[in-house]
Design a protein around this motif. Structure first.
Motif: not given
Length: 135
Positions: A31-34, A44-49, A113-122
């Motif tokens: 998911i593209k988050f922010c 911080p940026i918080t969103k309901w997914v 609390l769950n950690h989410y892996p992420f990547s920085e893309i574009d």
């Protein structure tokens, strides 16, 4: 059950039942988050997914990005960062959690609390649904 933050209380569903998505092939793995720039300006940026049934926050802590669930597994409260620390505190009952591990610091509880892996893309922060949540 509806709560004031306009989300359906899920009791931090992913931390309680990691295999929840085993039969739901339509759940997106990424998911593209922010935007990264948005995070640097407004962390911080918080969103309901909705697709993952979790509220997620991206933090910028000492130049490091951390992404984790932002629903307290105790009773669904929201968090605030404890100034000068790498901790979150539930606004409802004061439970504290370590930002790095997700572990509850107030009580010994299973999970955290769950950690989410992420990547920085574009220029965007793209989150990945952890493998343990998909059978």
């Amino acid at each position: 059950v509806e709560y004031g933050r306009n989300l359906t209380f899920s009791y931090s569903i992913l931390s309680r039942t990691p295999q929840i998505f085993s039969k739901m092939a339509h759940i997106p793995r990424k998911i593209k988050f922010c935007k990264i720039d948005e995070l640097k300006e407004s962390a911080p940026i918080t969103k309901w997914v909705d697709e993952w049934k979790d509220e997620i926050s991206a933090f910028l802590v000492e130049g490091e990005i951390l992404v984790l669930s932002s629903i307290c597994p105790h009773f669904g409260g929201e968090f605030e960062r404890v100034a000068g620390t790498r901790e979150l505190r539930c606004k409802w009952h004061g439970w504290k959690f370590n930002l790095d591990s997700g572990e509850c610091l107030t009580f010994k509880i299973p999970g955290g609390l769950n950690h989410y892996p992420f990547s920085e893309i574009d220029g965007y922060l793209e989150l990945t649904l952890p493998d343990e949540f998909v059978a």
